[in-house]
Design an enzyme around this catalytic site. Structure first.
Site, PDB file in Angstrom:
ATOM      1  NE  ARG A  75      -2.287  -0.907   3.716  1.00 15.24           N
ATOM      2  CZ  ARG A  75      -2.989  -1.042   4.840  1.00 15.24           C
ATOM      3  NH1 ARG A  75      -4.293  -0.909   4.816  1.00 15.24           N
ATOM      4  NH2 ARG A  75      -2.385  -1.297   5.975  1.00 15.24           N
ATOM      5  CG  ASP A  85      -9.605   0.023  14.138  1.00 17.22           C
ATOM      6  OD1 ASP A  85     -10.720   0.216  14.645  1.00 17.22           O
ATOM      7  OD2 ASP A  85      -9.324  -1.024  13.520  1.00 17.22           O
ATOM      8  CG  ASN A  86     -10.608  -0.156   9.762  1.00 17.32           C
ATOM      9  OD1 ASN A  86      -9.428  -0.396  10.018  1.00 17.32           O
ATOM     10  ND2 ASN A  86     -11.544  -1.092   9.763  1.00 17.32           N
TER      11      ASN A  86
END
Ligand code: AMP
Ligand code: MG
Length: 461
Positions: free
Chosen positions: A162, A236-237
């Site tokens: 990523r 957390d996303n």
């Protein structure tokens, strides 16, 4: 190779050095060549494979996994962290992160791996979001292997590389705040401002929060306009830069349904399509909670109250573009909402149906839409652009191609069963520029076929 991770400046409280764990027989199955060029990665294919499979460090950099906390489905979990991902270095101001390269101190007993299935989905969705102009982390490459991982079945382990300016999440702030380490919260805020918010002055924490609110609202407005459901909007996303991050059981909506729940594990529908705007606001409140020692309560409230206005403004703009409304008229919202209502009651495909509007093709939508088309055509009379120009503009916001679950599934099956990756390549090409039409790919905008009607997506990845 010049390369240093700014994140390490934050100090040892924020991360752990890790050792990536090798996959058996790694091989690259797709590379985003444009992104590779942007990153100025002029190395041999062999070195590239070794880096993307965690076999070789990027320059001298030792990989790190970062620690964060988060509210998962509304409940606070005091420590999560990069359980299966690590930052391996930085190129041209972008962090590179491997997802699935093994365990870290934050793996909480899990295997540190990612399955091929979900890696292909993340890889394709990252390019699809870019194609749709929705802020997102990017994906540079996908590596498969003969290593096995155990989920509901035995599956192949894979790694996605990523790329993002930063992978900092709301949860990073929550971790230090929940421990009462307010100096570290401040340190993190200073870091975010210094490196990622050129328009915010050092020490202006309210300015930082405003930027997060702004970019989150824009991201969510674009999700809603393009029918994207994230599926796991835990704090957390949520990216501090308003990027779509952590692709799991996401889905693009097909038959229009505001109550659509893409994540089979989300039995309460906490993260249903229509709840995404309010959930993101709830998440922003959790971020604001962590800044209470830096920002006055009243100012926090005032900043949070901007969210809805920004979101509605961006969403309306996109929807008006989708319908070809350049001139303002008071009937516009009603016309748009009536169309959505008709899509819902007639179970019509969101993307295909709106794309048909540019071609003024009402025949395939059926009789139920006739009165609406009459109103729509009347409304269009006040537009000043000539119709062909208007259609061209509409087709720049109304995609021809969408990452439908069945399309991803076809690519996944040929990768898993036959080690065939041509389908990934085809989808990659269509999705990176989804507004154009491609000869030979006519069937790729088709609705879900019978065999794929009951595909289920869960958090398992
Ligand atoms: P996610 O739902 O994928 O965003 O993950 C939630 C948390 O679980 C994060 O802290 C992940 O790093 C961690 N996690 C998920 N899957 C794994 C895995 N296979 N191994 C280690 N950690 C994982
Ligand atoms: Mg996550």
């Amino acid at each position: 190779m010049k390369n240093s991770l700014k994140f390490k400046d934050l100090g040892a409280d924020f991360f752990a050095h890790i050792q990536t764990q090798r996959l058996e027989n790694p091989s690259l199955i797709h590379v985003n060549q444009n992104l590779k060029q942007e990153l100025n990665l002029s190395i041999t294919d062999q070195e590239f494979l070794e880096i993307c499979s965690g076999d070789k460090q990027l320059g001298q950099e030792r990989p790190i996994s970062t620690v964060y906390a988060g509210h998962q489905f509304g409940y606070f979990v005091p420590q999560l962290g990069d359980g299966r991902s690590c930052l391996i270095g930085e190129l041209e101001g972008n962090e590179l992160s491997l997802k699935g390269a093994g365990t870290s101190p934050f793996s909480r007993g899990a295997d540190g791996r990612a399955v091929l299935r979900s890696s292909i989905r993340e890889y394709l969705c990252s390019i699809a979001m870019q194609g749709l102009n929705i802020p997102t982390t990017k994906a540079l490459a996908i590596v498969t292997s003969s290593s096995e991982v155990y989920r509901e079945h035995v599956e192949s382990a894979a790694i996605v590389t990523r790329v993002a300016e930063s992978h900092i999440r709301f949860g990073h702030f929550e971790y230090f705040s929940s421990l009462g380490q307010n100096e570290n919260v401040k340190k993190l805020a200073n870091f975010v401002i210094k490196y990622y918010m050129p328009d915010v002055k050092q020490g202006d924490y309210l300015g930082m929060l405003r930027e997060v609110i702004q970019s989150t609202a824009i991201m969510i407005a674009r999700w809603q306009a393009q029918g994207f459901s994230h599926g796991v909007m835990n704090t957390d996303n949520m990216s501090i830069l308003g990027l779509t991050i952590d692709y799991g059981p996401f889905s693009f909506m097909e038959a229009y349904d505001p109550g659509f729940i893409c994540n089979h594990s989300d039995t309460q529908g906490r993260y249903s399509f229509e709840r995404q705007p309010s959930v993101a606001l709830w998440n922003l409140h959790r971020l604001a909670d962590t800044l209470k020692t830096l920002i006055e309560e009243e100012q926090l409230k005032e900043a949070l109250s901007m969210y809805e206005k920004i979101l509605v403004k961006e969403y309306s703009l996109l929807m008006r573009n989708k319908f070809g409304f350049a001139v303002q008229d008071e009937s516009d919202n009603a016309i748009i909402n009536n169309f959505l209502e008709l899509l819902y009651t007639n179970k019509k495909d969101y993307h295909q149906s709106i794309r048909l509007l540019s071609n003024d093709d009402q025949s395939s939508l059926g009789k139920a839409f006739d009165p609406w088309f009459k109103d729509y055509r009347k409304r269009l009379k006040i537009e000043t652009e000539d119709p062909s120009q208007r259609r061209a503009l509409m087709n720049k916001v109304n995609p021809k191609y969408i990452l439908r679950n069945y399309l991803a599934e076809v690519a996944i099956r040929s990768a898993e069963d036959q080690n065939e990756y041509a389908e990934i390549d085809s989808l990659f090409k269509l999705l990176r520029a989804p507004f154009a039409e491609y000869e030979g790919y006519e069937s790729y905008d088709s609705e879900t076929p019978e065999w794929a009607q009951n595909l289920e997506l869960s958090c398992s990845s």
